[in-house]
Scaffold this active site. Structure first.
Site, short mmCIF file in Angstrom:
data_model
loop_
_atom_site.label_atom_id
_atom_site.label_comp_id
_atom_site.label_asym_id
_atom_site.label_seq_id
_atom_site.Cartn_x
_atom_site.Cartn_y
_atom_site.Cartn_z
N PRO A 193 47.76 45.49 -18.93
CA PRO A 193 48.67 44.19 -19.27
C PRO A 193 49.18 44.03 -18.48
CG PRO A 193 48.74 45.37 -21.81
CD PRO A 193 48.04 46.41 -20.82
N GLU A 206 49.86 52.86 -27.73
CA GLU A 206 51.29 51.90 -27.58
C GLU A 206 51.16 52.49 -26.09
OE1 GLU A 206 53.70 49.43 -27.72
OE2 GLU A 206 52.34 49.62 -28.51
N ARG A 212 28.03 43.77 -10.56
CA ARG A 212 26.55 43.08 -10.32
C ARG A 212 26.84 42.24 -8.76
NH1 ARG A 212 28.40 36.94 -10.53
NH2 ARG A 212 26.63 36.97 -12.01
N ASP A 218 28.30 31.86 -7.19
CA ASP A 218 29.04 31.46 -8.54
C ASP A 218 30.84 30.95 -8.57
OD1 ASP A 218 26.63 32.55 -10.15
OD2 ASP A 218 28.47 35.28 -9.95
C1 LIG Z 1 47.41 48.13 -27.53
S1 LIG Z 1 47.95 48.39 -25.85
C2 LIG Z 1 49.33 48.86 -24.90
C3 LIG Z 1 50.22 48.01 -24.74
C4 LIG Z 1 51.34 47.92 -24.14
N1 LIG Z 1 52.06 48.78 -24.89
C5 LIG Z 1 52.30 47.59 -23.41
O1 LIG Z 1 53.37 46.35 -23.16
O2 LIG Z 1 51.86 46.75 -21.86
C6 LIG Z 1 46.67 49.30 -25.14
C7 LIG Z 1 45.48 49.69 -23.82
O3 LIG Z 1 44.66 48.46 -24.36
C8 LIG Z 1 44.65 48.37 -22.50
N2 LIG Z 1 44.63 47.20 -22.02
C9 LIG Z 1 45.36 45.92 -23.46
N3 LIG Z 1 45.32 44.71 -23.22
C10 LIG Z 1 44.89 45.04 -22.05
C11 LIG Z 1 44.31 43.66 -20.55
N4 LIG Z 1 45.24 42.57 -20.87
N5 LIG Z 1 44.22 44.07 -19.57
C12 LIG Z 1 43.95 45.24 -19.47
N6 LIG Z 1 43.91 46.65 -19.89
C13 LIG Z 1 44.44 46.01 -21.36
C14 LIG Z 1 45.73 49.20 -21.86
O4 LIG Z 1 44.23 50.44 -21.19
C15 LIG Z 1 46.23 49.81 -23.04
O5 LIG Z 1 47.06 50.76 -22.56
#
Ligand SMILES: C[S@@+](CC[C@H](N)C(=O)[O-])C[C@H]1O[C@@H](n2cnc3c(N)ncnc32)[C@H](O)[C@@H]1O
Length: 252
Positions: free
Chosen positions: A91, A118, A156, A171
């Site tokens: 994220p 986490e 795609r 698109d």
């Molecule tokens: C619970 S999340 C960890 C978030 C982390 N503690 C932070 O605050 O950045 C667990 C995993 O979900 C994935 N993930 C969660 N949200 C995401 C997003 N918006 N985009 C991409 N990957 C995401 C990532 O691989 C991340 O390591």
């Protein structure tokens, strides 16, 4: 293109990789899709992929060793002209866009890393991956769904994957605008009619109508996409007409 996904939940990909357009692309040999469970690269007797964070705090952190070893096993064994991009789903990463999908679709090999729990040990971020991608400003439980989103939109775009090559070209976002409205049969449905212009058979007028609808739809729904864009003469005219109409409405 070859795509490898590092995940603790390979079963999550089974349906997505074998259905619809991705499944067909795989069957036709246009894309190779693999999942690798990086738990298989652990060396301790409990097969641990995560551990408590140094400094304390809640949640678990993915350990570096299994992920480094899993990725290295691929880069050592797969001979590609260039080193593959290693993409961490996260994220905190760069927000994924159509432009990024187009850029990634030109690569011959992509490796996706899906986190869970986490977070990651920061050394994975600093020394293993080449890109960090986020699919939006919200947090999911793992990187699997985000990786599927990115893989689908990249695959795609590969030559031959979509039966009708022109559909990716028109698109939303590919043109820099949202796509124009589409209609199919019947001409009239519960009193709702297909616009006459689309039934006219006049290709030039239909093209102009589509360009206008595409522009107006973007202006109404995503004005941010037009920021910094130099508008053509016809777009300026359409915008002025639209503003006149809407200011008029505001004053009523
Ligand atoms: C619970 S999340 C960890 C978030 C982390 N503690 C932070 O605050 O950045 C667990 C995993 O979900 C994935 N993930 C969660 N949200 C995401 C997003 N918006 N985009 C991409 N990957 C995401 C990532 O691989 C991340 O390591």
């Amino acid at each position: 293109m070859r795509i490898d996904v590092m995940t603790l939940f390979p079963a999550m990909f089974e349906g997505v990789f074998s259905s619809s357009i991705l499944g067909k692309a795989k069957d036709k040999g246009l894309v190779e899709l693999n999942t690798i469970n990086f738990r298989d690269y652990t060396k301790d007797k409990h097969n641990s992929v995560d551990d408590y964070p140094y400094g304390g705090g809640g949640g678990m952190v993915l350990k570096p060793e299994p992920l480094f070893e899993a990725v290295e096993s691929l880069t050592d064994s797969v001979k590609t002209e260039a080193m593959p991009r290693v993409i961490l789903m996260c994220p905190q990463g760069e927000k994924f866009t159509q432009k990024k999908a187009e850029e990634l679709s030109k690569e011959s090999h992509l490796i996706f890393v899906c986190g869970h729990y986490e977070g990651y040990d920061e050394r994975i971020r600093e020394f293993l991956v080449t890109d960090e991608l986020s699919i939006g400003d919200y947090v999911l439980t793992g990187g699997e769904l985000p990786a599927m989103v990115v893989i689908d939109s990249v695959a795609r775009l590969l030559p031959g994957v979509l039966g009708n090559e022109t559909s990716a070209v028109t698109d939303s976002f590919s043109t820099g605008l949202l796509e124009y409205p589409q209609y199919t049969r019947p001409v009239s449905f519960r009193g709702m009619d297909v616009p006459d212009i689309l039934l006219s058979g006049h290709h030039l007028n239909i093209e102009t109508w589509r360009r206008k609808q595409s522009f107006l739809r973007t202006l109404e729904r995503r004005p941010d996409m037009l920021e910094g864009l130099e508008l053509s003469k016809e777009q300026m005219k359409w915008k002025q007409e639209w503003l006149a109409q809407h200011n008029g409405r505001d004053e009523q």
